[in-house]
Enzyme design. Structure first.
Site, PDB file in Angstrom:
ATOM      1  N   GLU A  38      57.666  81.141  32.826  1.00  0.00           N
ATOM      2  CA  GLU A  38      58.985  80.338  32.693  1.00  0.00           C
ATOM      3  C   GLU A  38      60.200  81.036  33.191  1.00  0.00           C
ATOM      4  OE1 GLU A  38      59.221  77.332  31.921  1.00  0.00           O
ATOM      5  OE2 GLU A  38      57.166  76.965  31.011  1.00  0.00           O
ATOM      6  N   TYR A 121      66.321  76.753  26.648  1.00  0.00           N
ATOM      7  CA  TYR A 121      65.070  76.264  27.198  1.00  0.00           C
ATOM      8  C   TYR A 121      63.852  77.032  27.187  1.00  0.00           C
ATOM      9  CZ  TYR A 121      61.617  75.514  30.705  1.00  0.00           C
ATOM     10  OH  TYR A 121      60.556  75.206  31.284  1.00  0.00           O
ATOM     11  N   ASP A 139      64.572  71.034  30.783  1.00  0.00           N
ATOM     12  CA  ASP A 139      64.864  71.671  31.970  1.00  0.00           C
ATOM     13  C   ASP A 139      65.458  70.502  32.928  1.00  0.00           C
ATOM     14  OD1 ASP A 139      62.711  70.505  33.097  1.00  0.00           O
ATOM     15  OD2 ASP A 139      62.087  72.338  34.106  1.00  0.00           O
TER      16      ASP A 139
HETATM   17  N1  ADE Z   1      58.497  74.538  35.272  1.00  0.00           N
HETATM   18  C1  ADE Z   1      58.815  75.146  34.283  1.00  0.00           C
HETATM   19  N2  ADE Z   1      57.883  75.240  33.455  1.00  0.00           N
HETATM   20  C2  ADE Z   1      56.967  74.837  34.093  1.00  0.00           C
HETATM   21  C3  ADE Z   1      55.448  74.912  33.544  1.00  0.00           C
HETATM   22  N3  ADE Z   1      54.979  75.384  32.501  1.00  0.00           N
HETATM   23  N4  ADE Z   1      54.500  74.434  34.401  1.00  0.00           N
HETATM   24  C4  ADE Z   1      54.989  73.938  35.653  1.00  0.00           C
HETATM   25  N5  ADE Z   1      56.443  73.849  36.142  1.00  0.00           N
HETATM   26  C5  ADE Z   1      57.038  74.368  35.194  1.00  0.00           C
END
Ligand code: ADE
Length: 347
Positions: A38, A121, A139
């Site tokens: 993340e 987030y 996000d």
């Molecule tokens: N962008 C942010 N978190 C994500 C996730 N778990 N999978 C794919 N894209 C992401």
């Protein structure tokens, strides 16, 4: 179709089950892997993150490894991702987890929020994906999807909007699959309701209820108020080299790119005379000077406009604040920010 009577949750999860990408951090629910992914995903695109993630996990497979990693090694693993303080925060949080939570990432939203570098987030993403907590993870992808779904013209750059959207989506998060629900929203934003260019509305599970689609407002949403123009900085970058060595400088421990290595540089445009004067200050008599190209690098608030100068020396001489290193070591020892990558390629 009226949104209230439509099964938003079920249709989204069903779409996700058929369309989700196979990604390394989706292999299991290990909270450490999810946390690292993340943070990396806040920096750049999924495809760009994959090799960084694999390398990071191979070298630092546990919270303990991260808590104990040497700063220079960590910077090297992060090299090219940008926002290096995020990597330092990861290490600081890992140390807290070792000391306060016996090495286990806490399965508690408030405790997650208390860790360095973990905001609303990220706490929502880790909490829901790793621990099945019914919390939102809003996000940029999610903001785009939901402002379009609801025809909401609030400014998505405002914290208040993020909070409000999180509050509004909360009742739709299912008890049994909160992590999949949040990832499905992100996924929809990444591959259907895309950030640049026309969204693929014909592939969307919500096309019959999306207000922006039905009322032709896709181009207007999401609303983002324009940011202030970035400050421009001009730099002359010196590649001071011998056949095998190159001079590096370690940046200040505070501020932009803190503590990383760089090629010596002066914050101004320089003509031939300025360059010769500067070299004299460093006790370099060389007249073997050639241009090394131009580069531009954009940070969030500043942009650098750089001009490279290559100076070849017979042998390396000591220069205050500079450190002579083997050119080969630029590959795997010294973390050089991406801003300088175009000059490294010249060598
Ligand atoms: N962008 C942010 N978190 C994500 C996730 N778990 N999978 C794919 N894209 C992401």
């Amino acid at each position: 179709m009226e949104q209230q009577r439509y099964d938003l949750t079920g249709s989204l999860l069903n779409w996700y089950d058929y369309n989700k990408r196979i990604l390394p951090w989706r292999e299991n629910k290990d909270p450490y892997r999810i946390w690292i992914s993340e943070i990396m995903l806040q920096q750049t695109r999924v495809e760009a993150v994959k090799p960084y993630f694999d390398r990071f996990m191979e070298e630092l497979p546990t919270v303990k490894d991260l808590a104990e990693v040497e700063e220079d090694r960590l910077m090297k693993l992060w090299e090219g991702l940008g926002y290096y303080n995020r990597a330092r925060n990861l290490k600081a949080a890992a140390q807290t987890i070792m000391e306060e939570y016996a090495g286990e990432v806490p399965a508690d939203y408030e405790k997650l929020l208390g860790l360095k570098g973990i905001g609303v987030y990220t706490a929502g993403a880790i909490g829901s994906i790793a621990f099945d907590l019914q919390v939102p993870a809003v996000d940029g992808n999610v903001l785009r999807v939901l402002t379009r779904l609801w025809g909401d013209h609030s400014d998505i750059l405002k914290e208040k909007t993020k909070k409000e959207i999180g509050r509004k989506i909360q009742p739709y998060i299912p008890e049994d699959r909160p992590g999949d629900f949040n990832q499905a929203l992100i996924e929809l934003g990444a591959i259907v309701c895309i950030p640049n260019g026309d969204p693929n509305c014909d592939l969307c599970p919500w096309d019959t209820v999306c207000k922006a689609y039905r009322e032709d407002m896709i181009d207007e949403l999401p609303v983002k108020t324009p940011k202030k123009a970035r400050k421009k900085e001009y730099k002359t970058v010196f590649l001071l080299e011998t056949d095998t060595m190159i001079a590096l400088h370690k940046r200040n421990s505070k501020g932009l790119l803190a503590g990383l290595w760089e090629f010596p540089n002066i914050s101004q445009k320089m003509d031939r005379k300025d360059i010769e004067d500067q070299l004299k200050k460093w006790n370099i008599q060389e007249i073997n000077i050639e241009p090394a190209g131009k580069g531009k690098h954009i940070f969030s608030h500043i942009e650098w406009h750089m001009e490279g100068i290559r100076v070849h020396l017979e042998k390396n001489i000591p220069i205050e604040d500079f450190c002579w290193v083997k050119k080969k070591e630029l590959e795997n020892v010294y973390a050089l920010p991406s801003a300088f990558e175009i000059f490294r390629k010249v060598l």
